[in-house]
Design a protein around this motif. Structure first.
Motif, PDB file in Angstrom:
ATOM      1  N   SER A 168       0.834  -1.213   0.000  1.00 16.12           N
ATOM      2  CA  SER A 168       0.000   0.000   0.000  1.00 16.12           C
ATOM      3  C   SER A 168       0.863   1.255   0.000  1.00 16.12           C
ATOM      4  CB  SER A 168      -0.917   0.011   1.226  1.00 16.12           C
ATOM      5  OG  SER A 168      -1.926  -0.940   1.103  1.00 16.12           O
ATOM      6  N   ALA A 169       1.927   1.225   0.806  1.00 15.79           N
ATOM      7  CA  ALA A 169       2.814   2.401   0.870  1.00 15.79           C
ATOM      8  C   ALA A 169       3.484   2.638  -0.481  1.00 15.79           C
ATOM      9  CB  ALA A 169       3.859   2.201   1.966  1.00 15.79           C
ATOM     10  N   VAL A 170       3.961   1.556  -1.094  1.00 15.83           N
ATOM     11  CA  VAL A 170       4.602   1.698  -2.419  1.00 15.83           C
ATOM     12  C   VAL A 170       3.593   2.229  -3.435  1.00 15.83           C
ATOM     13  CG1 VAL A 170       5.628   0.410  -4.328  1.00 15.83           C
ATOM     14  CG2 VAL A 170       6.362  -0.039  -1.995  1.00 15.83           C
ATOM     15  N   GLY A 171       2.388   1.681  -3.404  1.00 16.34           N
ATOM     16  CA  GLY A 171       1.335   2.151  -4.325  1.00 16.34           C
ATOM     17  C   GLY A 171       1.000   3.613  -4.087  1.00 16.34           C
ATOM     18  N   ALA A 172       0.978   4.008  -2.810  1.00 16.08           N
ATOM     19  CA  ALA A 172       0.645   5.401  -2.487  1.00 16.08           C
ATOM     20  C   ALA A 172       1.719   6.347  -3.012  1.00 16.08           C
ATOM     21  CB  ALA A 172       0.486   5.561  -0.980  1.00 16.08           C
ATOM     22  N   VAL A 173       2.976   5.935  -2.890  1.00 16.62           N
ATOM     23  CA  VAL A 173       4.057   6.776  -3.429  1.00 16.62           C
ATOM     24  C   VAL A 173       3.938   6.847  -4.950  1.00 16.62           C
ATOM     25  CG1 VAL A 173       6.556   6.976  -3.703  1.00 16.62           C
ATOM     26  CG2 VAL A 173       5.605   6.313  -1.498  1.00 16.62           C
ATOM     27  N   ALA A 174       3.643   5.708  -5.572  1.00 13.33           N
ATOM     28  CA  ALA A 174       3.536   5.674  -7.038  1.00 13.33           C
ATOM     29  C   ALA A 174       2.385   6.548  -7.531  1.00 13.33           C
ATOM     30  CB  ALA A 174       3.347   4.237  -7.512  1.00 13.33           C
ATOM     31  N   MET A 175       1.271   6.563  -6.786  1.00 16.39           N
ATOM     32  CA  MET A 175       0.100   7.321  -7.268  1.00 16.39           C
ATOM     33  C   MET A 175       0.380   8.821  -7.249  1.00 16.39           C
ATOM     34  SD  MET A 175      -2.641   7.075  -4.164  1.00 16.39           S
ATOM     35  CE  MET A 175      -2.371   7.971  -2.616  1.00 16.39           C
ATOM     36  N   PHE A 176       1.379   9.243  -6.470  1.00 13.70           N
ATOM     37  CA  PHE A 176       1.753  10.659  -6.506  1.00 13.70           C
ATOM     38  C   PHE A 176       2.912  10.913  -7.461  1.00 13.70           C
ATOM     39  CE2 PHE A 176       4.417  14.166  -5.050  1.00 13.70           C
ATOM     40  CZ  PHE A 176       3.514  15.209  -5.191  1.00 13.70           C
ATOM     41  N   VAL A 177       3.917  10.048  -7.406  1.00 14.63           N
ATOM     42  CA  VAL A 177       5.155  10.319  -8.163  1.00 14.63           C
ATOM     43  C   VAL A 177       4.899  10.305  -9.673  1.00 14.63           C
ATOM     44  CG1 VAL A 177       7.414   9.366  -8.759  1.00 14.63           C
ATOM     45  CG2 VAL A 177       6.732   9.542  -6.375  1.00 14.63           C
ATOM     46  N   PHE A 178       4.147   9.331 -10.150  1.00 17.55           N
ATOM     47  CA  PHE A 178       3.970   9.239 -11.610  1.00 17.55           C
ATOM     48  C   PHE A 178       3.185  10.425 -12.190  1.00 17.55           C
ATOM     49  CE2 PHE A 178       4.991   4.636 -11.098  1.00 17.55           C
ATOM     50  CZ  PHE A 178       6.079   4.632 -11.951  1.00 17.55           C
ATOM     51  N   PRO A 179       2.008  10.745 -11.673  1.00 14.69           N
ATOM     52  CA  PRO A 179       1.254  11.817 -12.351  1.00 14.69           C
ATOM     53  C   PRO A 179       1.637  13.233 -11.938  1.00 14.69           C
ATOM     54  CG  PRO A 179      -0.216  10.333 -11.084  1.00 14.69           C
ATOM     55  CD  PRO A 179       1.177  10.099 -10.639  1.00 14.69           C
ATOM     56  N   PHE A 180       2.210  13.415 -10.749  1.00 21.24           N
ATOM     57  CA  PHE A 180       2.291  14.778 -10.209  1.00 21.24           C
ATOM     58  C   PHE A 180       3.707  15.278  -9.962  1.00 21.24           C
ATOM     59  CE2 PHE A 180      -1.811  13.015  -8.667  1.00 21.24           C
ATOM     60  CZ  PHE A 180      -2.623  13.786  -9.475  1.00 21.24           C
ATOM     61  N   THR A 181       4.709  14.648 -10.530  1.00 21.53           N
ATOM     62  CA  THR A 181       6.066  15.188 -10.377  1.00 21.53           C
ATOM     63  C   THR A 181       6.592  15.643 -11.747  1.00 21.53           C
ATOM     64  OG1 THR A 181       6.939  12.940 -10.463  1.00 21.53           O
ATOM     65  CG2 THR A 181       6.592  13.886  -8.279  1.00 21.53           C
ATOM     66  N   GLY A 182       7.673  15.057 -12.213  1.00 21.32           N
ATOM     67  CA  GLY A 182       8.285  15.570 -13.434  1.00 21.32           C
ATOM     68  C   GLY A 182       7.751  14.965 -14.717  1.00 21.32           C
ATOM     69  N   PHE A 183       6.861  13.996 -14.620  1.00 19.07           N
ATOM     70  CA  PHE A 183       6.385  13.328 -15.841  1.00 19.07           C
ATOM     71  C   PHE A 183       5.250  14.109 -16.493  1.00 19.07           C
ATOM     72  CE2 PHE A 183       7.962   9.776 -13.186  1.00 19.07           C
ATOM     73  CZ  PHE A 183       9.026   9.414 -13.993  1.00 19.07           C
ATOM     74  N   THR A 184       5.086  13.860 -17.782  1.00 15.91           N
ATOM     75  CA  THR A 184       3.995  14.501 -18.520  1.00 15.91           C
ATOM     76  C   THR A 184       2.701  13.735 -18.268  1.00 15.91           C
ATOM     77  OG1 THR A 184       5.516  15.234 -20.231  1.00 15.91           O
ATOM     78  CG2 THR A 184       3.186  15.176 -20.802  1.00 15.91           C
ATOM     79  N   LEU A 185       1.689  14.467 -17.817  1.00 14.29           N
ATOM     80  CA  LEU A 185       0.395  13.836 -17.573  1.00 14.29           C
ATOM     81  C   LEU A 185      -0.538  14.037 -18.764  1.00 14.29           C
ATOM     82  CD1 LEU A 185      -1.602  12.402 -15.724  1.00 14.29           C
ATOM     83  CD2 LEU A 185      -2.073  14.590 -14.627  1.00 14.29           C
ATOM     84  N   TYR A 186      -0.508  15.252 -19.329  1.00 10.90           N
ATOM     85  CA  TYR A 186      -1.360  15.559 -20.483  1.00 10.90           C
ATOM     86  C   TYR A 186      -0.496  16.115 -21.620  1.00 10.90           C
ATOM     87  CZ  TYR A 186      -5.267  15.650 -17.115  1.00 10.90           C
ATOM     88  OH  TYR A 186      -6.189  15.347 -16.152  1.00 10.90           O
ATOM     89  N   THR A 187      -0.859  15.745 -22.836  1.00  6.32           N
ATOM     90  CA  THR A 187      -0.328  16.434 -24.013  1.00  6.32           C
ATOM     91  C   THR A 187      -1.491  17.207 -24.622  1.00  6.32           C
ATOM     92  OG1 THR A 187       1.304  14.703 -24.392  1.00  6.32           O
ATOM     93  CG2 THR A 187       0.810  16.148 -26.232  1.00  6.32           C
ATOM     94  N   VAL A 188      -1.336  18.528 -24.676  1.00  8.20           N
ATOM     95  CA  VAL A 188      -2.466  19.401 -24.999  1.00  8.20           C
ATOM     96  C   VAL A 188      -2.152  20.189 -26.271  1.00  8.20           C
ATOM     97  CG1 VAL A 188      -3.978  21.222 -24.125  1.00  8.20           C
ATOM     98  CG2 VAL A 188      -2.859  19.647 -22.526  1.00  8.20           C
ATOM     99  N   SER A 189      -3.146  20.315 -27.121  1.00  6.71           N
ATOM    100  CA  SER A 189      -2.993  21.177 -28.304  1.00  6.71           C
ATOM    101  C   SER A 189      -4.122  22.203 -28.304  1.00  6.71           C
ATOM    102  CB  SER A 189      -3.040  20.339 -29.585  1.00  6.71           C
ATOM    103  OG  SER A 189      -4.334  19.801 -29.760  1.00  6.71           O
ATOM    104  N   GLY A 190      -3.800  23.381 -28.806  1.00 13.13           N
ATOM    105  CA  GLY A 190      -4.826  24.413 -28.951  1.00 13.13           C
ATOM    106  C   GLY A 190      -5.308  25.020 -27.655  1.00 13.13           C
ATOM    107  N   PHE A 191      -4.519  24.943 -26.606  1.00 18.11           N
ATOM    108  CA  PHE A 191      -4.945  25.511 -25.326  1.00 18.11           C
ATOM    109  C   PHE A 191      -4.763  27.025 -25.375  1.00 18.11           C
ATOM    110  CE2 PHE A 191      -3.909  26.227 -20.659  1.00 18.11           C
ATOM    111  CZ  PHE A 191      -5.240  26.233 -20.293  1.00 18.11           C
ATOM    112  N   LEU A 192      -5.832  27.763 -25.143  1.00 26.49           N
ATOM    113  CA  LEU A 192      -5.819  29.231 -25.188  1.00 26.49           C
ATOM    114  C   LEU A 192      -5.327  29.747 -26.543  1.00 26.49           C
ATOM    115  CD1 LEU A 192      -4.376  29.964 -21.627  1.00 26.49           C
ATOM    116  CD2 LEU A 192      -6.742  30.285 -22.388  1.00 26.49           C
ATOM    117  N   GLY A 193      -5.663  29.018 -27.602  1.00 26.08           N
ATOM    118  CA  GLY A 193      -5.329  29.456 -28.946  1.00 26.08           C
ATOM    119  C   GLY A 193      -3.888  29.213 -29.352  1.00 26.08           C
TER     120      GLY A 193
END
Lengths: 322, 89
Positions: A168-193
């Motif tokens: 559980s502890a390892v999973g909890a660290v992973a659920m934060f580290v992967f999406p919310f640190t240095g990795f790209t979560l979204y690739t966005v086009s056309g944001f605010l023109g």
């Protein structure tokens, strides 16, 4: 109540001010896009930090009043002071450098403040942050804090570490580290023109979600470490259930942000956006949260019988007259 | 390498050390990542580190937990009073 010094009451008063301020507007932007920005959508990460400082200060007062402080009184005061200081520093930075000129991070200079007026709410928040900081630090050096020893809540039944809790502890660290640190979560086009595509990490694009998941990660890891040291505040089954419920809340939030990206409603207003693609980091974060949930459930189920047995025992003892 | 009953091999003795340092290297590598393509390696390293940590935890605490569930209260430092009496009472 003699354990609570006047300075800790000052910190509690500051916490109330902080919470009140979070419901107000902080900025008024002028120029072509004149608008009023609330605390929650204007400076989300700073708001989360202010809320965390308020929660810690109120918890410190409550636990000290109940004589259940998890650490020595002096250390508790220092913890309140340090978190209050962090919130104060972040808020002062955001007063001098508002984020509306595209400055979402640090080192932008003070030019962004030219077209922004600070409203009363942000000054109330600053007063609250200063009160929490000063109150916490000064409380740490009072005789009341010096005499207040640690009385943490520790469950009578301890089963030590289990691999499922560790998972559980390892999973909890992973659920934060992967999406919310240095990795790209979204690739966005056309944001605010804008033309072309831009990578967005989770920390900036999902400020409240990232703070929420970070808080849950810290709580889960803290509970697991406490269990490993036989100092868990909860019985084994309840501990597993708590870890599972907290992780499920994080998993639900990450899942929601996978199916519903934040860019079309950025800053709380309708915003033009092209295509948004969720990257691998988002799915790995969700997988980590699911692993944390499963670990908690298995730990709870494995220790359910021992907890039930513990509850049944007292009447038997009474029947035996022992 | 020949296994000696009751003794750990060098590999076994340092398994936890290696797993922990592997995870740390993964975190550091993740910090050096750039776009999505260059993120693949640090992400894989990090995933491997988490997996190694999980495997190490099962090897470290798996048997202990099983022994505890079979009635050996290995970790009960403050067990309820009822647990301290003999089984036939």
């Amino acid at each position: 109540m003699h354990r609570i010094s006047a300075f800790l009451w000052l910190a509690a008063g500051g916490a109330v001010l902080q919470v009140v301020a979070l419901g107000t507007n902080f900025y008024e932007t002028t120029g072509k896009q004149a608008a009023v920005k609330s605390a929650w959508f204007g400076i989300p990460h700073a708001s989360d930090l202010i809320l965390a400082a308020a929660v810690v200060a109120i918890l410190a007062v409550g636990l000290t009043a109940a004589n259940r402080q998890p650490v020595r009184g002096r250390n508790l005061g220092l913890i309140v002071g340090v978190i209050g200081l962090l919130a104060t520093a972040q808020l002062v930075y955001r007063m001098t450098t508002p984020p509306f000129g595209g400055c979402l991070q640090y080192g932008c200079g003070t030019n962004a403040a030219q077209d922004v007026n600070l409203l009363a709410g942000i000054w109330i928040a600053l007063a609250g942050c200063v009160a929490v900081t000063v109150g916490g630090f000064l409380h740490a050096f009072t005789s009341a804090a010096r005499e207040a020893g640690p009385h943490p809540l520790i469950s009578a039944e301890q089963r030590g570490m289990s691999p499922w809790l560790g998972l559980s502890a390892v999973g909890a660290v992973a659920m934060f580290v992967f999406p919310f640190t240095g990795f790209t979560l979204y690739t966005v086009s056309g944001f605010l023109g804008q033309e072309g595509t831009a990578p967005w990490g989770g920390w900036l694009s999902l400020p409240h979600t990232s703070s929420f998941v970070l808080a849950i990660m810290l709580i889960v890891v803290g509970l697991v470490i406490a269990a490993g040291r036989n100092r868990s505040p909860l019985q084994p089954a309840a501990l597993g259930a708590t870890v599972a419920i907290l992780s499920f809340a994080a998993a639900a939030r990450i899942f929601y942000r996978i199916i519903e990206d934040p860019f079309s409603t950025a800053g709380g207003v309708d915003t033009a956006v092209g295509s948004v693609q969720v990257e691998l980091a988002g799915y790995l974060g969700l997988a980590g949260a699911v692993v944390a949930v499963l670990g908690g459930i298995v730990h709870a189920v494995q220790h359910r019988e021992s907890t039930a047995e513990g509850r049944r025992r007292p009447p038997v003892e009474q029947a035996l007259g022992t | 390498m020949q296994m000696v009953p009751g003794r750990q091999t060098k590999l076994g003795r340092y398994r936890g050390y290696v797993a922990a340092r592997g995870a740390l290297c993964g975190v550091l590598a993740a910090g050096a990542g750039g776009g999505t393509t260059t993120e693949f390696l640090p992400m894989a390293l990090l995933l491997a580190g988490f997996t190694a940590a999980a495997v190490w935890m099962f090897r470290r605490w798996g048997k202990q937990g099983a022994a505890g569930r079979q009635g050996a209260p290995a970790h009960q430092i403050s067990m309820p009073v009822g647990d301290a009496r003999p089984a036939n009472v």
